[in-house]
Design a protein around this motif. Structure first.
Motif: not given
Length: 253
Positions: A46-47, A249-251, A18, A20, A82, A253, A90, A85, A69
């Motif tokens: 991503s939205s 990937v949305n699942k 994770d 950054t 994970t 987060q 991504y 991002k 994943n």
């Protein structure tokens, strides 16, 4: 021996963390130019992903980004990973421990792309690549890959086209150590031939390893004689009895 020569180099890559990471200013500027050039191929924000676009049937995968994943070994133990991002996008990030390979499946505009980051050879050379998956005319999630676009890492794979390879790999991804999911950067084109079949699971998809190995064995001798790569992506995991799972990937987060 010929069948396995290429595959001795493939080892796994550490799971994405994770952490950054900020791109250098010069790389961001280069990225803007590249994004402009490849605007039609850019990933949706991503939205926008995971809004129900596309129909999930037995022979289609909805629009979105899917990440490897979870991987389960032959002893049924599993590891979870994970996705990385950065600035809302991504990426595959090569400055990681060399333990586990990482993959993304991008589905966009009825096209399928596979992004991978693997460590090859005894020096653990990080290699990032993308490939377009072509649907096979079958009533399932079967695809073919004819070429690999290697955009990160100069290593033995360049032996398939070693003319001016350093210039061919002089890309934003190679310089920054990041491969953005959705960027179709030009690199070193490696001829290959893979058949990949995905299977629906309760929360995503998994690679059909039995089918993958079967198809590999059917063509390995022929393609090695032609100096072409075979089984570049999933052979190591599948031949070791592992199972690779993909989830939206949305699942995650």
């Amino acid at each position: 021996m010929k069948k396995t020569l290429l595959l001795l180099f493939i080892v796994a890559l550490q799971a994405c963390s994770d952490t950054t990471v900020q791109l250098p200013t010069d790389d961001v500027d280069k990225g803007s130019r590249i994004d402009s050039k490849l605007e039609t191929n850019a990933v949706r924000s991503s939205s926008d992903i995971g809004t129900g676009i596309g129909v999930d049937t037995d022979n289609s995968i909805p629009t979105g980004i899917y990440f490897s994943n979870k991987k389960c070994g032959s002893d049924k133990t599993c590891k979870n990973f994970t996705p990385e991002k950065i600035d809302g996008k991504y990426v595959l990030f090569k400055n990681q421990d060399s333990n586990e390979a990482a993959y993304y499946l991008l589905v966009k505009d009825n096209a399928y792309y596979l992004y991978s980051l693997q460590f090859l050879d005894e020096d653990y050379s990080a290699v990032g690549s993308w490939s377009q998956l072509k649907r096979i005319d079958e009533p399932d999630l079967s695809f073919e890959i004819e070429t690999i676009e290697q955009v990160m890492g100069s290593d033995y794979m360049g032996s398939y086209d070693n003319v001016n390879i350093n210039n061919k790999l002089n890309t934003l991804a190679n310089n920054s150590g990041l491969l953005e999911i959705g960027s179709l950067l030009e690199g070193n084109k490696i001829p290959t031939h893979e058949t990949i079949k995905f299977i629906h699971t309760n929360d995503g998809y998994k690679v059909d390893c039995e089918n993958y190995i079967k198809k590999y064995e059917e063509i390995a001798d022929e393609f090695f004689k032609k100096n072409m790569a075979v089984g570049f992506h999933f052979y190591y995991e599948c031949s070791s009895g592992n199972v690779i799972y993909f989830q939206d990937v949305n699942k995650l987060q």
